[in-house]
Design an enzyme around this catalytic site. Sequence first.
Site, short mmCIF file in Angstrom:
data_model
loop_
_atom_site.label_atom_id
_atom_site.label_comp_id
_atom_site.label_asym_id
_atom_site.label_seq_id
_atom_site.Cartn_x
_atom_site.Cartn_y
_atom_site.Cartn_z
N SER A 191 15.23 13.33 69.80
CA SER A 191 14.14 12.38 69.51
C SER A 191 14.68 11.02 69.07
O SER A 191 13.91 10.14 68.70
CB SER A 191 13.24 12.97 68.40
OG SER A 191 14.00 13.31 67.26
N ASN B 274 13.03 19.54 58.05
CA ASN B 274 11.56 19.68 58.07
C ASN B 274 10.89 18.91 56.94
O ASN B 274 9.89 18.24 57.16
CB ASN B 274 11.17 21.17 58.00
CG ASN B 274 11.67 21.94 59.21
OD1 ASN B 274 12.18 21.33 60.16
ND2 ASN B 274 11.54 23.25 59.18
N THR C 140 -31.61 -6.26 70.25
CA THR C 140 -31.56 -4.80 70.34
C THR C 140 -31.70 -4.51 71.83
O THR C 140 -32.39 -5.25 72.55
CB THR C 140 -32.70 -4.10 69.58
OG1 THR C 140 -33.94 -4.50 70.15
CG2 THR C 140 -32.70 -4.45 68.08
N HIS C 141 -31.01 -3.48 72.31
CA HIS C 141 -30.97 -3.16 73.75
C HIS C 141 -30.48 -4.36 74.57
O HIS C 141 -30.84 -4.51 75.73
CB HIS C 141 -32.35 -2.72 74.28
CG HIS C 141 -33.04 -1.71 73.42
ND1 HIS C 141 -32.89 -0.35 73.58
CD2 HIS C 141 -33.85 -1.86 72.33
CE1 HIS C 141 -33.60 0.29 72.66
NE2 HIS C 141 -34.19 -0.61 71.87
N SER D 54 -6.77 -18.05 86.13
CA SER D 54 -6.70 -17.15 87.28
C SER D 54 -5.67 -17.69 88.25
O SER D 54 -5.48 -18.91 88.36
CB SER D 54 -8.08 -17.10 87.93
OG SER D 54 -7.97 -16.80 89.30
N LYS E 80 -11.36 -20.93 86.51
CA LYS E 80 -11.49 -19.82 85.57
C LYS E 80 -10.81 -20.08 84.23
O LYS E 80 -9.72 -20.64 84.16
CB LYS E 80 -10.93 -18.53 86.17
CG LYS E 80 -11.77 -17.93 87.26
CD LYS E 80 -13.17 -17.52 86.83
CE LYS E 80 -13.20 -16.22 86.07
NZ LYS E 80 -12.85 -15.06 86.86
N ASN F 290 -10.40 -17.33 81.22
CA ASN F 290 -10.77 -15.93 80.93
C ASN F 290 -10.46 -15.52 79.50
O ASN F 290 -9.45 -15.92 78.93
CB ASN F 290 -10.02 -15.00 81.89
CG ASN F 290 -10.45 -15.18 83.34
OD1 ASN F 290 -11.60 -15.51 83.61
ND2 ASN F 290 -9.52 -15.01 84.26
N GLU G 51 -10.49 -8.97 76.02
CA GLU G 51 -10.50 -7.84 76.96
C GLU G 51 -9.37 -6.86 76.65
O GLU G 51 -9.53 -5.65 76.72
CB GLU G 51 -10.38 -8.34 78.39
CG GLU G 51 -11.64 -9.06 78.86
CD GLU G 51 -11.43 -9.74 80.21
OE1 GLU G 51 -11.20 -9.04 81.20
OE2 GLU G 51 -11.47 -10.98 80.25
N TYR H 35 6.73 24.78 60.16
CA TYR H 35 7.15 23.78 61.14
C TYR H 35 7.29 24.37 62.53
O TYR H 35 7.75 25.50 62.71
CB TYR H 35 8.50 23.17 60.70
CG TYR H 35 9.02 22.14 61.70
CD1 TYR H 35 8.57 20.82 61.66
CD2 TYR H 35 9.91 22.51 62.70
CE1 TYR H 35 9.02 19.90 62.59
CE2 TYR H 35 10.36 21.58 63.63
CZ TYR H 35 9.91 20.28 63.57
OH TYR H 35 10.35 19.36 64.48
N LYS I 293 5.47 11.49 66.35
CA LYS I 293 5.93 10.13 66.07
C LYS I 293 5.51 9.09 67.10
O LYS I 293 5.06 8.00 66.74
CB LYS I 293 7.46 10.13 65.90
CG LYS I 293 7.84 10.60 64.49
CD LYS I 293 9.30 10.92 64.34
CE LYS I 293 9.64 12.26 64.92
NZ LYS I 293 8.95 13.40 64.25
N1 ARG Z 1 13.34 15.60 64.94
C1 ARG Z 1 12.58 16.60 64.30
C2 ARG Z 1 11.12 16.18 64.27
O1 ARG Z 1 10.87 15.07 64.48
C3 ARG Z 1 13.04 16.79 62.89
C4 ARG Z 1 12.77 18.15 62.32
C5 ARG Z 1 13.53 19.17 63.06
N2 ARG Z 1 13.52 20.44 62.46
C6 ARG Z 1 13.91 21.53 63.12
N3 ARG Z 1 13.88 22.60 62.45
N4 ARG Z 1 14.25 21.49 64.36
O2 ARG Z 1 10.23 16.97 64.07
#
Ligand code: ARG
Length: 461
Positions: free
Chosen positions: A22, A109, A154-155, A276, A282, A284, A289, A316, A324
Amino acid sequence: MKLWGGRFQKETDTLVNDFNSSIDFDARLYREDIKGSLAHAKMLAVCGIISKDDEEAIRTGLLEVLSDIESGKAELSRDSEDIHMNVEKLLTEKIGDAGKRLHTARSRNDQVALDLRLYMRHEIKDIEGKIVDLLKVLSKKAKLHQETVMPGYTHLQRAQPISFSQHLLAYASMLERDVTRLEDASVRMNESPLGSGALAGTTYPIDRMMTAKELGFDRPMSNSLDGVSDRDYALETMSALSILMMHLSRFSEEIIMWCSWEFKFIELDDAYSTGSSIMPQKKNPDVAELVRGKTGRVYGDLISLLTTMKALPLAYNKDMQEDKEAVFDALDTVKMCLPVFTGMLDTMKVIGANMRSAAGKGFINATDLADYLTKKGLPFRDAYTVTGKLVYYATEKGKLLEELTLEELRNACPLFEDDVYKAIDLMTCMEGRSSYGGPAVAETTRQIAELDAFIEKRNNR
Ligand code: ARG
């Protein structure tokens, strides 16, 4: 070899290595990770679990790792999987055995749960500040347009006269609640998961109160399984962000309509509009948006994490590593939208004359005409019917209500007198709506004062 390689006879498959890692998206947690480790090491030393010398070495080492990451000198690798193990590896390369003692009485964890809470805590503060900046612009504009009459809808049909100020203040009220929703979520989030360990706490005599205090939390989380398993704080924040974006998307939609030739209530500044590639005329409202468009993205982030968390058994599970990117994307998106939206509003030109003339059409003083008759003694339902007939009559004649002669009015109901014209004058109609929360100047003045007090309170924090 992996930090956890002891139990394994084979190297990780390269595909699995990349799949499992990660670091490409959690590297941004490095500050929080190091901050958490500093507090953890300090506590370990105070509780006699590691030596003072080791703690000293860990502290110096971690601060060096921090500056190495910041200067780009440190190399973060997928082989070390995530930010937690990358930091530990960099530290151990620097200080040897003391670095290997840092992870005593801790798990990734509780570490990741801690890092994400710390990260979100300051991001939420930042977002709150950006909403308050938007509120300041709304207050400024609301003060300028207390007498700028526009049709309320309204509407999307012209309904009753309001002021542009009151319309803006409606959004200010929504945005104030967005701030307080984030504040509420922050209070619940501000408990420390550190010391929950992998799931079942630890046999070491750790002091969770101490690390919680050290890291600015109100208290440690009460249950270690809960500490590592829930992501409700992220979901709650993303719900609040989704509601905020929903408000901004409604506002954006109105901005887009107001800039069209069909309305022309406002004109956006050149610096906040785009052209545009083919149509030379134009101009815009791309900013509005995009804010409207990015709302879907933030909802998607919320739904994505809700779905990830659905039916996960305690405690966990690696699924949770997926939290994330959703959280970061939601925070980044909101942080990008707010200042540009604020700038767009701050620089827009308000075309009050067009609002006023739109208010002049569409019979938005019809309720006031009915109220006039009611105040002369006719029951409201009868007054309503008389007025409905007059609206039909005026439409047929191509006239406005105020353009009907007294004779025409009296044909419909003998209670009409000369003072009716004053009663259905648009400014009278708006000013007459002085009930609490209404568009009358006295009421928008009260609302603005409340808004300013709200802003002032946050300025002084
Ligand atoms: N990179 C892991 C996460 O974001 C960290 C925790 C990992 N824990 C494990 N027991 N593999 O969740």
